[in-house]
Design a protein around this motif. Structure first.
Motif, mmCIF file in Angstrom:
data_model
loop_
_atom_site.group_PDB
_atom_site.id
_atom_site.type_symbol
_atom_site.label_atom_id
_atom_site.label_comp_id
_atom_site.label_asym_id
_atom_site.label_seq_id
_atom_site.Cartn_x
_atom_site.Cartn_y
_atom_site.Cartn_z
ATOM 1 N N CYS A 13 -16.513 27.652 8.733
ATOM 2 C CA CYS A 13 -16.781 28.559 7.610
ATOM 3 C C CYS A 13 -15.498 29.213 7.101
ATOM 4 O O CYS A 13 -15.284 29.333 5.890
ATOM 5 C CB CYS A 13 -17.782 29.634 8.025
ATOM 6 S SG CYS A 13 -19.442 29.031 8.332
ATOM 7 N N ALA A 14 -14.650 29.642 8.024
ATOM 8 C CA ALA A 14 -13.397 30.288 7.638
ATOM 9 C C ALA A 14 -12.483 29.334 6.879
ATOM 10 O O ALA A 14 -11.672 29.758 6.041
ATOM 11 C CB ALA A 14 -12.687 30.821 8.875
ATOM 12 N N SER A 15 -12.642 28.044 7.168
ATOM 13 C CA SER A 15 -11.796 27.033 6.521
ATOM 14 C C SER A 15 -12.420 26.453 5.262
ATOM 15 O O SER A 15 -11.754 25.716 4.529
ATOM 16 C CB SER A 15 -11.499 25.894 7.505
ATOM 17 O OG SER A 15 -10.873 26.366 8.681
ATOM 18 N N SER A 16 -13.701 26.760 5.027
ATOM 19 C CA SER A 16 -14.376 26.192 3.858
ATOM 20 C C SER A 16 -15.128 27.270 3.089
ATOM 21 O O SER A 16 -14.609 27.852 2.139
ATOM 22 C CB SER A 16 -15.322 25.065 4.274
ATOM 23 O OG SER A 16 -16.263 25.507 5.249
ATOM 24 N N SER A 17 -16.355 27.549 3.513
ATOM 25 C CA SER A 17 -17.176 28.549 2.824
ATOM 26 C C SER A 17 -18.149 29.170 3.825
ATOM 27 O O SER A 17 -18.697 28.470 4.692
ATOM 28 C CB SER A 17 -17.959 27.916 1.676
ATOM 29 O OG SER A 17 -18.941 28.806 1.178
ATOM 30 N N TRP A 18 -18.397 30.476 3.682
ATOM 31 C CA TRP A 18 -19.323 31.149 4.588
ATOM 32 C C TRP A 18 -20.775 30.822 4.282
ATOM 33 O O TRP A 18 -21.667 31.177 5.049
ATOM 34 C CB TRP A 18 -19.083 32.660 4.556
ATOM 35 C CG TRP A 18 -17.805 33.007 5.249
ATOM 36 C CD1 TRP A 18 -16.603 33.273 4.662
ATOM 37 C CD2 TRP A 18 -17.587 33.076 6.663
ATOM 38 N NE1 TRP A 18 -15.647 33.501 5.618
ATOM 39 C CE2 TRP A 18 -16.223 33.392 6.857
ATOM 40 C CE3 TRP A 18 -18.409 32.895 7.780
ATOM 41 C CZ2 TRP A 18 -15.661 33.536 8.128
ATOM 42 C CZ3 TRP A 18 -17.851 33.045 9.046
ATOM 43 C CH2 TRP A 18 -16.506 33.358 9.215
ATOM 44 N N GLY A 61 -24.766 16.374 3.994
ATOM 45 C CA GLY A 61 -24.367 17.281 2.915
ATOM 46 C C GLY A 61 -23.332 18.290 3.352
ATOM 47 O O GLY A 61 -22.341 18.538 2.634
ATOM 48 N N ILE A 62 -23.519 18.901 4.523
ATOM 49 C CA ILE A 62 -22.542 19.879 5.015
ATOM 50 C C ILE A 62 -21.198 19.210 5.276
ATOM 51 O O ILE A 62 -20.128 19.758 4.938
ATOM 52 C CB ILE A 62 -23.054 20.553 6.303
ATOM 53 C CG1 ILE A 62 -24.271 21.439 6.014
ATOM 54 C CG2 ILE A 62 -21.950 21.398 6.939
ATOM 55 C CD1 ILE A 62 -24.868 22.083 7.244
ATOM 56 N N SER A 63 -21.232 18.025 5.888
ATOM 57 C CA SER A 63 -19.994 17.311 6.198
ATOM 58 C C SER A 63 -19.214 16.991 4.934
ATOM 59 O O SER A 63 -17.970 17.038 4.927
ATOM 60 C CB SER A 63 -20.311 16.022 6.970
ATOM 61 O OG SER A 63 -20.974 16.313 8.181
ATOM 62 N N TYR A 64 -19.931 16.673 3.866
ATOM 63 C CA TYR A 64 -19.281 16.421 2.574
ATOM 64 C C TYR A 64 -18.756 17.731 1.980
ATOM 65 O O TYR A 64 -17.622 17.805 1.502
ATOM 66 C CB TYR A 64 -20.277 15.772 1.611
ATOM 67 C CG TYR A 64 -19.702 15.419 0.258
ATOM 68 C CD1 TYR A 64 -19.199 14.142 0.019
ATOM 69 C CD2 TYR A 64 -19.668 16.342 -0.780
ATOM 70 C CE1 TYR A 64 -18.669 13.800 -1.218
ATOM 71 C CE2 TYR A 64 -19.138 16.017 -2.014
ATOM 72 C CZ TYR A 64 -18.646 14.751 -2.231
ATOM 73 O OH TYR A 64 -18.121 14.427 -3.461
ATOM 74 N N PHE A 65 -19.583 18.762 2.041
ATOM 75 C CA PHE A 65 -19.249 20.044 1.395
ATOM 76 C C PHE A 65 -18.014 20.699 1.999
ATOM 77 O O PHE A 65 -17.158 21.218 1.262
ATOM 78 C CB PHE A 65 -20.440 20.996 1.490
ATOM 79 C CG PHE A 65 -20.175 22.346 0.888
ATOM 80 C CD1 PHE A 65 -20.274 22.540 -0.485
ATOM 81 C CD2 PHE A 65 -19.817 23.430 1.689
ATOM 82 C CE1 PHE A 65 -20.019 23.787 -1.048
ATOM 83 C CE2 PHE A 65 -19.563 24.669 1.138
ATOM 84 C CZ PHE A 65 -19.661 24.852 -0.237
ATOM 85 N N ILE A 66 -17.892 20.699 3.326
ATOM 86 C CA ILE A 66 -16.757 21.393 3.934
ATOM 87 C C ILE A 66 -15.432 20.693 3.625
ATOM 88 O O ILE A 66 -14.363 21.312 3.724
ATOM 89 C CB ILE A 66 -16.927 21.530 5.463
ATOM 90 C CG1 ILE A 66 -16.943 20.171 6.148
ATOM 91 C CG2 ILE A 66 -18.187 22.325 5.785
ATOM 92 C CD1 ILE A 66 -16.990 20.247 7.673
ATOM 93 N N GLN A 67 -15.503 19.431 3.246
ATOM 94 C CA GLN A 67 -14.293 18.705 2.864
ATOM 95 C C GLN A 67 -13.945 18.900 1.391
ATOM 96 O O GLN A 67 -12.768 18.904 1.015
ATOM 97 C CB GLN A 67 -14.466 17.213 3.148
ATOM 98 C CG GLN A 67 -14.706 16.850 4.601
ATOM 99 C CD GLN A 67 -13.478 17.019 5.471
ATOM 100 O OE1 GLN A 67 -12.350 17.125 4.985
ATOM 101 N NE2 GLN A 67 -13.685 17.038 6.781
#
Length: 315
Positions: A124-129, A172-178
């Motif tokens: 989360c800290a590296s992408s979005s909370w 979806g999460i794996s795609y989103f955090i990238q």
């Protein structure tokens, strides 16, 4: 049951002592259901945006830990409710056959979730909370799948829940955090992955159908009966491969993704293995083939995306 009979059962299941006891507790054949969606979602992101290897590793480990914790919750609560005994197959057997204390299994499961939460904080800290919200819901579902007053695993919604949360949402999460974005294309492409993960759940319920019915469960396998559930599993495979071909035809997946069809052989073995079988032990190879179908499809799909990245191919 006597210790001699217990040892005979362990021998028939090829169960060993020592480290193998803890390894079985994780139910490793199910962990590919955690690896595949992370791999596919990350490779989809690689095509569009690139990959942060640290986030990929954290997401992969967190997903595996949540899946393993879910397996342990299942082991614990099935024992507490009296569903598992020395004769049960397809379980870790650490409580009923190896003498591990139930509290130890529960504590280990909760510890896995704590580590997954710490990894989630990094993600989360590296992408979005916003990822935290979905992550917490996923962990809650992992617990409610076997725990709580109305376990999802005891209902006809087990396959759907597993497919959505361990398939589509993880992709979806794996795609989103990238990429810090999500598209409907990613969601749609994840559907076959979700189907194969749901198939693992269905195969487990087909094997355990008689015992589950005696203990009051209402799974799809119980509602459909053995033959009907096997036909439903076959239709699920046909739908998953059919959607894959459609996605390739319309350009949502690269032509390289045709290599996923190589996994059909395992799907056929899965169906043939269940057909006409009655004993849970006799159905174990079929369940293994179902898990291998998911593994091979996911690996081949991810590899096809890498091929497209390295050697672009368009119609």
């Amino acid at each position: 049951m006597s210790s001699v009979s217990n040892q005979n059962i362990k021998a028939s299941l090829n169960e060993r002592d020592g480290f193998q006891v803890w390894w079985r507790l994780l139910r490793p054949h199910t962990l590919t259901a955690a690896f595949v969606p992370v791999f596919v979602g990350t490779m989809l992101a690689a095509l569009d945006h690139g990959v942060h290897l640290g986030l990929f590793a954290a997401m992969l480990l967190a997903s595996i830990l949540i899946q393993a914790a879910t397996n342990m919750f299942n082991e614990y609560y099935d024992f507490v409710r009296g569903l598992d005994n020395e004769n049960s197959v397809g379980i870790g057997g650490t409580i009923v056959r190896d003498g591990i204390q139930p509290r130890t299994v529960l504590t280990l499961a909760l510890s896995f979730l704590v580590v997954a939460t710490l990894l989630g904080i990094y993600i989360c800290a590296s992408s979005s909370w916003w990822v935290a919200v979905i992550g917490l819901v996923s962990m809650l579902l992992g617990y409610l799948y076997s725990g709580g007053p109305y376990p999802i695993a005891y209902t006809p919604l087990g396959e759907l829940t597993a497919g959505i949360f361990m398939g589509t949402i993880i992709v979806g999460i794996s795609y989103f955090i990238q990429s810090l974005s999500i598209t409907w294309g990613v969601v749609v492409v994840s559907i076959p992955v979700a189907i194969f993960i749901g198939a693992i759940n269905l195969s487990n319920n087909i094997r355990d159908r008689v015992g589950d019915a005696e203990n009051g469960r209402k799974t799809l396998a119980i509602l459909f009966g053995h033959n009907g559930a096997v036909r439903f599993l076959m239709c699920s495979y046909i739908l998953a491969y059919g959607l894959t071909l459609i996605f390739i035809a319309v350009g949502m997946l690269p032509i390289w993704s045709l290599i996923t069809l190589l996994s059909i052989r395992k799907a056929v073995q899965s169906i043939q293995g269940f057909a006409g079988q009655k004993s849970p032990l006799e159905m174990m190879p079929a369940m293994k083939a179902t898990a291998q179908t998911n593994t091979l499809y996911g690996l081949l799909l991810g590899l096809s995306l890498i091929f497209q990245l390295v050697i672009p191919f368009t119609f």
